[in-house]
Motif scaffolding. Structure first.
Motif, PDB file in Angstrom:
ATOM      1  N   GLY A 250       0.663 -16.380  17.001  1.00 37.92           N
ATOM      2  CA  GLY A 250      -0.636 -15.778  16.703  1.00 37.92           C
ATOM      3  C   GLY A 250      -0.626 -14.813  15.526  1.00 37.92           C
ATOM      4  N   ILE A 251       0.514 -14.708  14.825  1.00 39.00           N
ATOM      5  CA  ILE A 251       0.548 -13.903  13.585  1.00 39.00           C
ATOM      6  C   ILE A 251       1.324 -14.694  12.537  1.00 39.00           C
ATOM      7  CG2 ILE A 251       0.440 -11.602  14.683  1.00 39.00           C
ATOM      8  CD1 ILE A 251       3.479 -11.365  14.158  1.00 39.00           C
ATOM      9  N   GLY A 252       1.042 -14.404  11.272  1.00 41.35           N
ATOM     10  CA  GLY A 252       1.754 -15.109  10.205  1.00 41.35           C
ATOM     11  C   GLY A 252       3.065 -14.419   9.877  1.00 41.35           C
ATOM     12  N   ILE A 253       3.941 -15.142   9.201  1.00 36.94           N
ATOM     13  CA  ILE A 253       5.189 -14.555   8.705  1.00 36.94           C
ATOM     14  C   ILE A 253       4.938 -14.085   7.276  1.00 36.94           C
ATOM     15  CG2 ILE A 253       7.582 -15.027   8.039  1.00 36.94           C
ATOM     16  CD1 ILE A 253       7.699 -17.187  10.191  1.00 36.94           C
ATOM     17  N   LEU A 254       5.290 -12.839   6.980  1.00 35.66           N
ATOM     18  CA  LEU A 254       5.182 -12.331   5.612  1.00 35.66           C
ATOM     19  C   LEU A 254       6.506 -12.599   4.909  1.00 35.66           C
ATOM     20  CD1 LEU A 254       3.509  -8.882   6.395  1.00 35.66           C
ATOM     21  CD2 LEU A 254       2.375 -10.912   5.477  1.00 35.66           C
ATOM     22  N   GLU A 255       6.467 -13.415   3.852  1.00 37.07           N
ATOM     23  CA  GLU A 255       7.703 -13.759   3.159  1.00 37.07           C
ATOM     24  C   GLU A 255       7.944 -12.849   1.972  1.00 37.07           C
ATOM     25  OE1 GLU A 255       9.501 -17.830   3.065  1.00 37.07           O
ATOM     26  OE2 GLU A 255       7.410 -18.267   2.650  1.00 37.07           O
ATOM     27  N   GLY A 256       9.197 -12.475   1.807  1.00 31.85           N
ATOM     28  CA  GLY A 256       9.565 -11.653   0.663  1.00 31.85           C
ATOM     29  C   GLY A 256      10.816 -12.189   0.018  1.00 31.85           C
ATOM     30  N   TYR A 257      11.279 -11.456  -0.982  1.00 30.60           N
ATOM     31  CA  TYR A 257      12.426 -11.924  -1.744  1.00 30.60           C
ATOM     32  C   TYR A 257      13.202 -10.729  -2.271  1.00 30.60           C
ATOM     33  CZ  TYR A 257      14.839 -13.597  -5.952  1.00 30.60           C
ATOM     34  OH  TYR A 257      15.769 -13.859  -6.914  1.00 30.60           O
ATOM     35  N   GLY A 258      14.513 -10.899  -2.295  1.00 27.95           N
ATOM     36  CA  GLY A 258      15.336  -9.845  -2.859  1.00 27.95           C
ATOM     37  C   GLY A 258      16.788 -10.266  -2.874  1.00 27.95           C
TER      38      GLY A 258
END
Length: 511
Positions: free
Chosen positions: A310-318
């Protein structure tokens, strides 16, 4: 004066009795973590270790990690966190390469004999003088491998005046996994690490209640260290430590501890979803924020997670070299699944070619990064530093495109690219397509040597439990769904794929 240990000290002053760490049945308040860290700092000073020295720490996600990590920082020394899967020869290399004066080493378990490896590595290293054992039995004052930390801390005071360090002094030396040649130590300053924790904390909106983080990403790795431990302590959250990721256990801890914040790599999300669908386990409802990094998440996993949780995944990078967060799908702007979002506050990104020339428009090109998060350089390696950093820009080795709104999308690691018959093939794109086939649960694509084409494309595939599809059928399906020069000619079914301690698929072992 700026010292990364402030993320612990400030919370210990403000909310001394609040739970900082949960581990099994243990619930440790902020005041206790800070007191033991002060004792560790006193111990280091008593042994002649101080400002500018390096101290290594080989420890899984157990309470010893924050005790020792922040103790080293308080003493003005720099932490050299070691991957817990290193063999003794590799431990010796890291101790020598970083000029570490001391090693704090977890005793380990029969499955992970870290104490034995650490002791052998310490003895083989030339300049490392002190070996402290972190016993597997809580508070044990004796260990077969050497001096127990509890015996050493016995006479140490629980107060310590943190050594004044400047923003540019080294706080942490993070070793890159060394897929190309020997591992190199990225030297990160107090400012690099503190700014990254502060910006990470600001990116995720707080709630009325105190947050609870699940700390299963290895703390010796920059993602777990910055986004979970340092940002969590800065926020005054509770960090639930989990030494090894196991999908069922992670889900039950989320439920029992009301975890609100989870950061993981894509294979962890894949593992939890597989468990939920296979065993009919209930998805925990407490989760507010889910963050992914470390590798690109397959779009199928992103969709499935949103449906299930019921929630999205927040994608990041590093990268380790950028302390680590460089870009993110920010919670306060539209997210674009399959992208790594836009640069974080105070950081710039651009695309460059092999000669450092800026590429305008969509690209593709190699990502270069400039800002408060870029490391000082590789420890003791001026040539490697010069190759990687120019005019403050760090070149990442990752190939990406950029859309009209400035969102970046990783195509692949430059070194994972396959050149088949003169065509550039990006494995990640093929993995995405393969995972839309309903029989396929997880895929990893690599290039294998081929006489006439240079490289041939091979896919390693984990099937969905109970799925019936043959290698030939999957090759035929791929041929219909991918360009002729791209589809995998070779497919091998596997029950599991080799992974690093941080949950990234080890492509070099598949080649």
């Amino acid at each position: 004066m700026l010292n990364l240990s402030i993320v612990l000290e400030d919370s210990a002053r403000k909310i001394p009795d609040a739970t900082a760490v949960v581990f099994g049945d243990m619930r440790l308040p902020y005041s206790m973590i800070d007191t033991v860290a002060s004792q560790v700092a006193n111990l280091l000073v008593a042994r002649g270790i101080g400002k500018g020295d390096k101290v290594a720490l080989a420890c899984p996600n157990v309470p010893y990690f924050p005790f020792v990590y922040f103790g080293i920082l308080k003493a003005g020394a720099a932490v050299v966190p070691l991957n817990v899967l290193l063999q003794s020869r590799e431990i010796a290399y890291h101790l020598d390469d970083s000029d570490a004066k001391a090693l704090f080493c977890f005793e380990g378990t029969p499955e992970l004999p870290l104490g034995e490896r650490g002791k052998a590595g310490f003895e083989a290293a030339k300049g490392c003088e002190h070996f402290f054992v972190l016993p597997a039995t809580p508070l044990a004052t004796e260990s077969a491998y050497g001096e127990s930390i509890w015996a050493a801390l016995g006479a140490m005071a629980g107060e310590f005046e943190t050594v004044q360090t400047s923003p540019d002094d080294t706080a942490v030396v993070l070793y890159t996994s060394g897929t190309t040649g020997q591992p190199k130590g990225a030297e990160l300053s107090h400012q690099n690490m503190l700014m990254n924790a502060m910006v990470s904390d600001k990116m995720f909106p707080g709630s009325e209640e105190r947050d609870t983080y699940l700390g299963v990403l290895p703390l010796f790795h920059s993602f777990g260290q910055t986004v979970v431990m340092n940002a969590g302590f800065l926020r005054g959250a509770t960090v639930v430590l989990m030494p090894r990721f196991e999908p069922g256990e992670a889900l039950s801890l989320m439920a029992s501890e009301n975890v609100t914040f989870f950061a993981g790599v894509p294979t962890m999300y894949w593992g939890m979803l597989t468990k939920i669908h296979a065993d009919g386990v209930e998805a925990p409802r407490s989760l507010r924020i889910a963050v992914a990094g470390g590798a690109s998440s397959p779009v199928e996993v992103l969709k499935d997670f949103e449906r299930t949780f019921g929630i999205g995944i927040l994608e990041g990078y590093g990268l380790s070299e950028t302390a680590p967060v460089a870009s993110f799908n920010h919670a306060d702007r539209p997210t674009k699944p399959g992208t790594i979002g836009t640069p974080i506050w105070g950081v710039e990104m651009k695309l460059i070619d092999g000669d450092w020339k800026t590429i305008e428009g969509e690209g593709p090109g190699e990502i270069a990064i400039r800002g408060h998060n870029v490391m000082k350089g590789y420890y003791g390696r001026p040539e490697a530093t010069e190759e990687a950093i120019r005019d403050g820009w760090f070149r990442t080795g990752d190939i990406a495109t950029r859309d009209a709104d400035g969102y970046y999308a990783i195509i692949d690691r430059a070194k994972d690219m396959i050149i088949r018959g003169g065509f550039n093939v990006y494995p990640r794109e093929l993995e995405e397509v393969l995972m839309t086939q309903e029989a396929v649960s997880l895929a990893a694509v690599v290039g294998v040597p081929h006489e006439s084409h240079g490289e041939e494309i091979k896919a390693y595939v984990i099937l969905v439990p109970g799925a019936t599809i043959t290698e030939d059928e999957l090759i035929a399906w791929s041929r219909e769904n991918m360009a002729a020069y791209k589809y995998p000619r070779l497919i091998e079914f596997r029950d599991s794929l080799p992974m690093t301690a941080t949950g990234k698929i080890l492509k070099r072992e598949l080649r």
